[in-house]
Design an enzyme around this catalytic site. Structure first.
Site, PDB file in Angstrom:
ATOM      1  N   CYS A   1      -2.900 -12.250  -1.868  1.00 32.42           N
ATOM      2  CA  CYS A   1      -2.908 -10.808  -2.152  1.00 32.42           C
ATOM      3  C   CYS A   1      -4.276 -10.304  -2.600  1.00 32.42           C
ATOM      4  O   CYS A   1      -4.484  -9.093  -2.697  1.00 32.42           O
ATOM      5  CB  CYS A   1      -1.879 -10.484  -3.220  1.00 32.42           C
ATOM      6  SG  CYS A   1      -0.242 -11.150  -2.890  1.00 32.42           S
TER       7      CYS A   1
ATOM      8  N   HIS B   1       2.226  -2.164  -1.588  1.00 31.10           N
ATOM      9  CA  HIS B   1       1.457  -3.408  -1.678  1.00 31.10           C
ATOM     10  C   HIS B   1       1.367  -4.056  -0.297  1.00 31.10           C
ATOM     11  O   HIS B   1       2.127  -4.965   0.022  1.00 31.10           O
ATOM     12  CB  HIS B   1       2.111  -4.344  -2.691  1.00 31.10           C
ATOM     13  CG  HIS B   1       1.370  -5.617  -2.922  1.00 31.10           C
ATOM     14  ND1 HIS B   1       0.018  -5.756  -2.683  1.00 31.10           N
ATOM     15  CD2 HIS B   1       1.802  -6.840  -3.366  1.00 31.10           C
ATOM     16  CE1 HIS B   1      -0.353  -6.990  -2.988  1.00 31.10           C
ATOM     17  NE2 HIS B   1       0.710  -7.666  -3.386  1.00 31.10           N
TER      18      HIS B   1
END
Length: 392
Positions: free
Chosen positions: A85, A336
């Site tokens: 991420c 996200h």
């Protein structure tokens, strides 16, 4: 080393974008960034792309060359950067180092993820955890962050209401963000009563599966003046990366992110500022508990105090005397899209510091002229921090 600046930013909407392709998303973001910077494709010397797992999500590897082709930028060098991420912020860091060293003058850096084209997104996301000691035994990121939350509650007395207020504030901010995946408000009761995911985490404590892309134009500070007005130039004062164990159980503590603390201390020193000088922050709240922990690791408050500060809404956009946190809505409500997140965070700070019309409904009061981002890979195995300023 040369001074480095950002002169343009662009992004797509984040969400479940069924009608969009992976390549169309990153091209849209890149074109918007180029137009915002007032440059042409021929001005770009190099490109970096942050992406976690196009191979698992859309069955496509070798994406750096693919993106350069579809953006009409061949034959410039194009490189993919992967760090779960944190892929986007690490791509930006490579761009910063490239320009600072003198290798390039103008670099396009983007981040992209298309997560909804795969049946089992959870398995793809879990590839960022320790496969032998976590994923093999059924651990997912919701369960790992739930363990962090439980232990934090035990050690510091955090209540579920305090944790849940994080989500309330994030949705409030996202309601003013036209690019957000969830641009609507929620109540504390709605968060508390949302479906259980992994005790104590509820659905509304968790960031969503998202499609999206974001892009920045990074430029040598003097050359930046050739393209944009001085008010549109925001300087990168620090770009720092740190690492920790991938497996959560190998950490000294599961209620802190050591890599974030190490990176933030180094970044503050590099930028010659202290936590109290920060006006605005974008932190990696993949789960609400991580937002609280990162506030503490950034030095905004002491260990165990974040919950009460959040419950008292001191991180809100209109609160005076504390850094505004995640005016975009954060990962929780803005979305996200893994590889795009680190770029989107920096893009929000860029807009905030130059007081762009895009953020007029969520504009933070800029007193000191500094903003910070923290982007996390996995449960903290990789952390990358950037400090931006309107001062050179």
């Amino acid at each position: 080393m040369r001074d480095v600046a950002i002169i343009g930013y662009g992004q797509t909407k984040f969400g479940e974008l069924w009608e969009r392709s992976f390549r169309s998303l990153i091209v849209e973001a890149g074109v918007k960034a180029v137009e915002a910077a007032g440059i042409d494709g021929k001005d770009i010397d190099e490109m970096y792309v942050g992406n976690m797992s196009a191979g698992l999500f859309v069955g496509q590897e070798h994406i750096a060359s693919l993106i350069a082709e579809h953006a009409g930028l061949n034959p410039i060098p194009s490189t993919r950067v992967e760090a779960a991420c944190a892929s986007g912020s690490l791509a930006l860091r490579q761009a910063v180092l490239n320009v600072a060293s003198g290798a390039s003058d103008v670099v396009l850096v983007g981040g992209v993820e298309k997560m909804t084209d795969v049946v089992d997104a959870t398995s793809a996301i879990s590839s960022a955890s320790d496969q032998e000691w976590e994923a093999l035994f059924g651990a997912t990121f919701p369960s790992l962050y739930a363990m962090m939350a439980q232990r934090y509650m035990y050690e510091y007395g955090l209540t579920l209401e305090e944790l849940s207020m994080w989500s309330v504030i994030m949705h409030e901010n996202a309601s003013k963000n036209r690019y957000a995946q969830f641009p609507f408000k929620v109540t504390l009761e709605q968060v508390l009563n949302s479906s259980p995911v992994a005790e104590p985490l509820r659905l509304l404590h968790c960031s969503p599966v998202s499609d999206g892309a974001a892009a920045l134009i990074v430029c040598e500070a003097e050359k930046a003046k050739e393209f944009v007005n001085k008010d549109d130039i925001i300087y990168i004062k620090a770009s720092v990366q740190a690492s920790d164990t991938i497996a959560l159980h190998s950490r000294e503590s599961i209620t802190s992110l050591k890599a974030a603390k190490v990176a933030s201390e180094k970044a503050y020193k590099m930028a010659n500022i202290e936590p109290k000088d920060v006006d605005v922050a974008e932190v990696h709240d993949c789960f609400a508990i991580n937002g609280l922990i990162l506030m503490e690791e950034l030095g905004f408050c002491k260990k165990g105090e974040a919950g009460k500060i959040v419950y008292d809404k001191k991180i809100a956009i209109d609160y005076d005397g504390f850094p505004a946190v995640n005016p975009s809505g954060g990962l929780k409500a803005a979305g996200h899209a893994l590889g795009a997140t680190g770029i989107r965070q920096v893009g929000e700070i860029y807009w905030q510091l130059k007081q762009d019309k895009e953020v007029k409904d969520r504009q933070v009061e800029i007193k000191n002229g500094y903003g910070i981002t923290v982007n996390v890979g996995g449960t903290g195995g990789t952390v990358c921090i950037h400090i931006l300023s309107d001062k050179r």
